[in-house]
Design an enzyme around this catalytic site. Structure first.
Site, PDB file in Angstrom:
ATOM      1  N   SER A 121       0.821  -1.209   0.000  1.00 37.35           N
ATOM      2  CA  SER A 121       0.000   0.000   0.000  1.00 37.35           C
ATOM      3  C   SER A 121       0.856   1.260   0.000  1.00 37.35           C
ATOM      4  CB  SER A 121      -0.953  -0.051   1.188  1.00 37.35           C
ATOM      5  OG  SER A 121      -1.844   1.025   1.141  1.00 37.35           O
ATOM      6  N   HIS A 122       0.694   2.057   1.036  1.00 40.27           N
ATOM      7  CA  HIS A 122       1.358   3.357   1.114  1.00 40.27           C
ATOM      8  C   HIS A 122       2.733   3.261   1.781  1.00 40.27           C
ATOM      9  CE1 HIS A 122      -0.923   2.303   4.601  1.00 40.27           C
ATOM     10  NE2 HIS A 122      -0.045   2.975   5.316  1.00 40.27           N
ATOM     11  N   LYS A 134      -1.221 -10.221  -0.245  1.00 37.46           N
ATOM     12  CA  LYS A 134      -2.468 -10.616   0.408  1.00 37.46           C
ATOM     13  C   LYS A 134      -3.330 -11.420  -0.542  1.00 37.46           C
ATOM     14  CE  LYS A 134      -5.426  -6.632  -0.319  1.00 37.46           C
ATOM     15  NZ  LYS A 134      -6.361  -5.686   0.236  1.00 37.46           N
ATOM     16  N   ASP A 287      -2.683   6.565  -3.314  1.00 37.28           N
ATOM     17  CA  ASP A 287      -1.536   5.958  -2.622  1.00 37.28           C
ATOM     18  C   ASP A 287      -0.838   4.895  -3.464  1.00 37.28           C
ATOM     19  OD1 ASP A 287      -3.463   3.950  -2.442  1.00 37.28           O
ATOM     20  OD2 ASP A 287      -2.626   3.189  -0.580  1.00 37.28           O
ATOM     21  N   ASP A 289      -0.979   1.665  -3.919  1.00 37.11           N
ATOM     22  CA  ASP A 289      -1.740   0.678  -4.697  1.00 37.11           C
ATOM     23  C   ASP A 289      -3.092   1.221  -5.151  1.00 37.11           C
ATOM     24  OD1 ASP A 289      -2.626   0.756  -2.074  1.00 37.11           O
ATOM     25  OD2 ASP A 289      -3.246  -1.338  -2.044  1.00 37.11           O
ATOM     26  N   ASP A 291      -5.704   2.486  -3.709  1.00 37.50           N
ATOM     27  CA  ASP A 291      -7.000   2.289  -3.055  1.00 37.50           C
ATOM     28  C   ASP A 291      -7.352   3.450  -2.123  1.00 37.50           C
ATOM     29  OD1 ASP A 291      -5.149   1.641  -1.118  1.00 37.50           O
ATOM     30  OD2 ASP A 291      -6.066  -0.288  -0.580  1.00 37.50           O
ATOM     31  N   ARG A 292      -6.388   4.330  -1.851  1.00 38.13           N
ATOM     32  CA  ARG A 292      -6.704   5.482  -1.001  1.00 38.13           C
ATOM     33  C   ARG A 292      -6.876   6.733  -1.842  1.00 38.13           C
ATOM     34  NH1 ARG A 292      -3.362   5.159   4.631  1.00 38.13           N
ATOM     35  NH2 ARG A 292      -3.764   2.951   5.007  1.00 38.13           N
ATOM     36  N   LYS A 386     -11.326  -0.689  -1.061  1.00 34.93           N
ATOM     37  CA  LYS A 386     -11.495   0.743  -1.185  1.00 34.93           C
ATOM     38  C   LYS A 386     -10.907   1.167  -2.523  1.00 34.93           C
ATOM     39  CE  LYS A 386      -7.562   1.425   1.909  1.00 34.93           C
ATOM     40  NZ  LYS A 386      -7.489   0.522   3.053  1.00 34.93           N
TER      41      LYS A 386
HETATM   42  C1  G1P Z   1      -4.089   1.185   8.170  1.00 34.25           C
HETATM   43  C2  G1P Z   1      -5.322   2.031   8.339  1.00 34.25           C
HETATM   44  C3  G1P Z   1      -6.559   1.206   8.067  1.00 34.25           C
HETATM   45  C4  G1P Z   1      -6.464   0.588   6.678  1.00 34.25           C
HETATM   46  C5  G1P Z   1      -5.155  -0.171   6.540  1.00 34.25           C
HETATM   47  C6  G1P Z   1      -4.955  -0.670   5.116  1.00 34.25           C
HETATM   48  O1  G1P Z   1      -4.118   0.095   9.074  1.00 34.25           O
HETATM   49  O2  G1P Z   1      -5.382   2.595   9.631  1.00 34.25           O
HETATM   50  O3  G1P Z   1      -7.694   2.032   8.169  1.00 34.25           O
HETATM   51  O4  G1P Z   1      -7.531  -0.280   6.442  1.00 34.25           O
HETATM   52  O5  G1P Z   1      -4.061   0.679   6.859  1.00 34.25           O
HETATM   53  O6  G1P Z   1      -4.923   0.357   4.194  1.00 34.25           O
HETATM   54  P1  G1P Z   1      -3.346   0.085  10.481  1.00 34.25           P
HETATM   55  O7  G1P Z   1      -1.899   0.378  10.193  1.00 34.25           O
HETATM   56  O8  G1P Z   1      -3.941   1.218  11.277  1.00 34.25           O
HETATM   57  O9  G1P Z   1      -3.614  -1.251  11.064  1.00 34.25           O
HETATM   58 ZN    ZN Z   2      -3.356   1.311  -0.256  1.00 33.07          ZN
END
Ligand code: G1P
Ligand code: ZN
Length: 553
Positions: A121-122, A134, A287, A289, A291-292, A386
């Protein structure tokens, strides 16, 4: 030691478990240096396959990732292992590229058995960055806890994995079309096409095209991550925005050193432009990937919790949601702004633990249409992840049909519903033992907090959130500590499940304000007293040894 199994070039490799391959909030995330240890990825992939029922053999799998460093290596390994497992077919995005929402879309559209998404992700990318994997199920969403727990159990007992001995050089990820690995068909698909078609079927593209043709200007910052090709094709090629409207649009293995986590801290360049004289009419970012999403007006970064509420309030203006929403779901730490809209619309609002996997059942059962998290994630029943680009086009659709700017939509929303001041304070890379102790000690004193007064605030409820899924009745405990005050203000604290270094303590702060004269207050100012209360209750500064949070969003 490699033992040749003798069947179609499938090798059986003896292996031993690696410690700690436990999927977190969004799958398994570790440093590239951890993932690239011999057998590490293979063990986890085999654990995924071992947890699948026998009917997965002969079915179709989707594979793709966000293009970060190690993506291609991992995809080739997964293809060879998918063949050994007995999948009939794998759909893979060209160049190994599929954004997380596009992977969800491709799984659903092709009625695939499931998918493997490579992304952290980010989290930072590159040789020294993070990698992640995943498994998503046939509805296109992240595997539920029953499956991720089963995967984890397999990682603890694994002794062999199976892999085709086809040479990596023979696996061409860059040419559209099909080829075979042993008996398995691989189809390299256009990474964007299915996804772009899907968005076109949801939104009023004609209205957006007209608005753009009449001079509406925008800047989409893809932050050198995977949303680039999607945003470019959809916003520039299809909707007609001038070239250059999508910036940083080449996905890079290290994100060009950027930190593609769209919030005002990491997307500071976009925010600076939106705060300047040269600001276009609309700003957005996505972000790693895709999704944000972050939505930015002039001098205004829209709080994600507000964004969810605003999209919900206006959803009927979007063709796909014309008949109204079935319900809304938000993660527990997300502000209650959406709850007010749900109440106004006379529809249910569900409160789930953090992480997109908890929305899947609600969406599948037709209980909700929109869902969102405070962490810049918004989505709907169109897929089971998302979706960053979807959220951006949703906003453009609203702006096009209402003729109102981002700022107008936000201010009018506050006037109607009141403003939920909201902020998240992250304390990153805290020593794990200290972070766990902080949470444990806090948990132990929750009972005594109820009824206590802190300045202007009285504690009405203090608990560790547990969630019973209304569809399958599964229960998830210990999903974050909530301290709710009698005026509805909240402090939530939980440890991140996605960090890769020590522990990250997240402190979420929310205060409702009905008085429009106070809407202009600075968010941190409005939350000051709650910030102090959080510290006095949990001794955050002292226990983390940090005078300030590392990130405030
Ligand atoms: C974080 C975000 C959560 C999101 C997840 C995946 O997880 O807080 O809302 O679903 O990234 O993008 P966390 O690091 O808080 O467990
Ligand atoms: Zn992401």
């Amino acid at each position: 030691m490699i033992v040749f199994g003798g069947v179609m070039g499938i090798c059986v490799v003896n292996t031993t478990p690696f410690a700690g391959q436990k999927p977190g909030t969004s799958g398994l995330r570790k440093k590239v240096t951890v993932f690239s240890q011999a057998g590490y990825l293979e063990n986890f992939v085999q654990a995924i396959f071992n947890s699948l029922p026998a009917d997965s053999k002969g079915s179709t799998l989707v594979v793709g990732g966000d293009g970060r460093y190690y993506n291609r290596v991992a995809i080739k390994t997964i293809l060879k292992m998918a063949s050994a497992h007995g999948f009939a077919k794998v759909l893979v995005g060209r160049g190994g590229i599929l954004s997380t929402p596009a992977a969800s879309c491709v799984i659903r559209k092709n009625a695939a058995y499931g998918g493997i998404i490579l992304s952290a992700s980010h989290n930072p990318g590159g040789v020294d960055g993070d990698f992640g994997i995943k498994y998503n199920i046939s509805n296109g969403g992240p595997a539920p806890e029953s499956i991720t727990n089963a995967i984890y159990e397999h990682t603890e007992s694994i002794s062999q994995y199976y892999i085709s001995d086809v040479a990596d050089e023979l696996i061409d990820l860059d040419t559209l079309g099909t080829f075979k690995i042993d008996n398995m068909l691989v189809e390299v698909v256009d990474s964007v096409a299915d996804y772009a078609d899907m968005l076109e079927s949801i939104f009023d593209f004609d209205a957006i095209k007209k608005m753009i043709a009449s001079g509406f200007s925008l800047r989409f910052d893809a932050m050198s991550a995977v949303s680039g090709p999607y945003a470019k094709r959809i916003i520039e090629d299809i909707l007609g925005a001038p070239k250059g409207s999508v910036v940083n649009c080449e996905p890079k293995e290290d994100f060009g050193g950027l930190h593609p986590d769209p919030n005002p801290v990491n997307a500071s360049e976009l925010v600076a432009i939106m705060n300047s004289e040269q600001a276009p009419d609309f700003g957005a970012a996505s972000d790693g990937d895709a999704d944000r999403n972050m939505i930015v007006g002039k001098n205004l970064a829209v709080a994600p919790s507000d964004s969810l509420a605003i999209l919900a309030a206006h959803a009927k203006l979007v063709p796909a949601y014309r008949d109204g929403l079935l319900g809304i779901a938000r993660s527990m730490p997300t502000s209650t702004a959406a709850d007010r809209v749900a109440k106004h619309l006379g529809i249910p609002c569900y409160e789930t633990p953090t992480g997109w996997k908890f929305f899947g059942n609600l969406l599948d059962a037709g209980k909700v249409t929109l869902c969102g998290e405070e962490s810049y994630g918004t989505g709907s029943n169109h897929i089971r992840e998302k979706d960053g680009v979807w959220a951006v086009i949703f906003w453009l659709n609203l702006i096009a049909v209402t003729g109102k700017s981002v700022n107008q939509l936000v201010f009018e929303h506050w006037l109607q519903f009141g403003r939920n001041f909201y902020s998240r304070h992250d304390y990153e890379a805290v020593e794990s033992a200290a972070a766990n102790k902080l949470v444990e000690d806090l948990r132990a004193k929750l009972g005594q907090l109820v009824g206590q007064q802190f300045g202007n605030y009285t504690v009405a409820l203090a608990d560790d959130f547990s969630y019973t899924d209304p569809v399958d009745n599964s229960v998830s405990h210990k999903q974050g500590i909530r301290i709710i005050f009698s005026d509805g203000s909240r402090i939530v604290m939980r440890l991140s499940g996605t960090g890769t270094e020590g522990a990250t303590l997240r402190v979420y702060l929310e205060k409702y304000e009905a008085d429009s004269k106070k809407f202009g207050l600075d968010t941190q100012e409005a939350l000051r007293e709650l910030i102090e209360i959080a510290d006095s209750i949990a001794e955050i500064k002292q226990r983390t040894n940090m005078p300030e949070p590392t990130v405030v969003t």
